[in-house]
Design a protein around this motif. Structure first.
Motif, PDB file in Angstrom:
ATOM      1  N   TYR A  37       0.838  -1.198   0.000  1.00 37.22           N
ATOM      2  CA  TYR A  37       0.000   0.000   0.000  1.00 37.22           C
ATOM      3  C   TYR A  37       0.871   1.245   0.000  1.00 37.22           C
ATOM      4  O   TYR A  37       2.082   1.198   0.153  1.00 37.22           O
ATOM      5  CB  TYR A  37      -0.892  -0.005   1.254  1.00 37.22           C
ATOM      6  N   SER A  39       0.227   5.389   1.699  1.00 34.02           N
ATOM      7  CA  SER A  39      -0.727   6.239   2.407  1.00 34.02           C
ATOM      8  C   SER A  39      -0.084   7.579   2.736  1.00 34.02           C
ATOM      9  O   SER A  39       1.133   7.712   2.746  1.00 34.02           O
ATOM     10  CB  SER A  39      -1.188   5.562   3.702  1.00 34.02           C
ATOM     11  N   LEU A  93      -5.412   6.330   1.608  1.00 33.23           N
ATOM     12  CA  LEU A  93      -4.875   4.975   1.464  1.00 33.23           C
ATOM     13  C   LEU A  93      -5.088   4.464   0.049  1.00 33.23           C
ATOM     14  O   LEU A  93      -6.188   4.530  -0.488  1.00 33.23           O
ATOM     15  CB  LEU A  93      -5.557   4.026   2.454  1.00 33.23           C
ATOM     16  N   ASP A  94      -4.024   3.946  -0.564  1.00 36.32           N
ATOM     17  CA  ASP A  94      -4.089   3.263  -1.857  1.00 36.32           C
ATOM     18  C   ASP A  94      -3.573   1.848  -1.645  1.00 36.32           C
ATOM     19  O   ASP A  94      -2.533   1.650  -1.015  1.00 36.32           O
ATOM     20  CB  ASP A  94      -3.192   3.935  -2.904  1.00 36.32           C
ATOM     21  N   LEU A  95      -4.276   0.855  -2.177  1.00 36.56           N
ATOM     22  CA  LEU A  95      -3.877  -0.544  -2.049  1.00 36.56           C
ATOM     23  C   LEU A  95      -3.337  -1.035  -3.376  1.00 36.56           C
ATOM     24  O   LEU A  95      -4.011  -0.936  -4.401  1.00 36.56           O
ATOM     25  CB  LEU A  95      -5.078  -1.389  -1.597  1.00 36.56           C
ATOM     26  N   ASP A  96      -2.110  -1.539  -3.372  1.00 36.91           N
ATOM     27  CA  ASP A  96      -1.442  -1.996  -4.598  1.00 36.91           C
ATOM     28  C   ASP A  96      -1.704  -3.475  -4.856  1.00 36.91           C
ATOM     29  O   ASP A  96      -2.109  -3.855  -5.928  1.00 36.91           O
ATOM     30  CB  ASP A  96       0.049  -1.723  -4.500  1.00 36.91           C
TER      31      ASP A  96
END
Length: 102
Positions: A37, A39, A93-96
């Motif tokens: 992630y 953030s 938040l970004d989830l990879d």
């Protein structure tokens, strides 16, 4: 070594509303779930697996990619849900990617 092609260059975003989620169907068996992630502030979401819930903390990564892992029993062919519930916060938040291992 992480596979940079795992997410095809995309990320899941916009977890800033209650109920926002990522669903991973047909999991492999394992005992650890790892999230990659990025953030811009501390975040927290709820992992739902087989009716059980686990709080997952995503420390502020200052916009850089980072990983966080949680030990949880994952059944074969299970469905893993990472969801923002009312007591969670996931703005920025970004989830990879998500990986099951163990």
């Amino acid at each position: 070594m992480a596979d940079p092609r795992a997410s095809a260059g995309g990320v899941a975003t916009s977890f800033d509303v209650v109920g926002a989620s990522v669903v991973v169907p047909k999991t492999i068996v394992g005992d650890t779930v790892t999230f990659r992630y990025r953030s811009t502030r501390n975040a927290r979401m709820t992992l739902i697996l087989g009716g059980r819930t686990t709080s997952i903390a995503f420390p502020d990564s200052r916009g850089s990619l980072a990983t966080v892992s949680s030990r949880v029993d994952v059944p074969a062919q299970g469905t893993l849900i990472l969801q923002r519930n009312g007591d969670d916060s996931a703005l920025g938040l970004d989830l990879d990617w998500v990986k099951v291992s163990g």
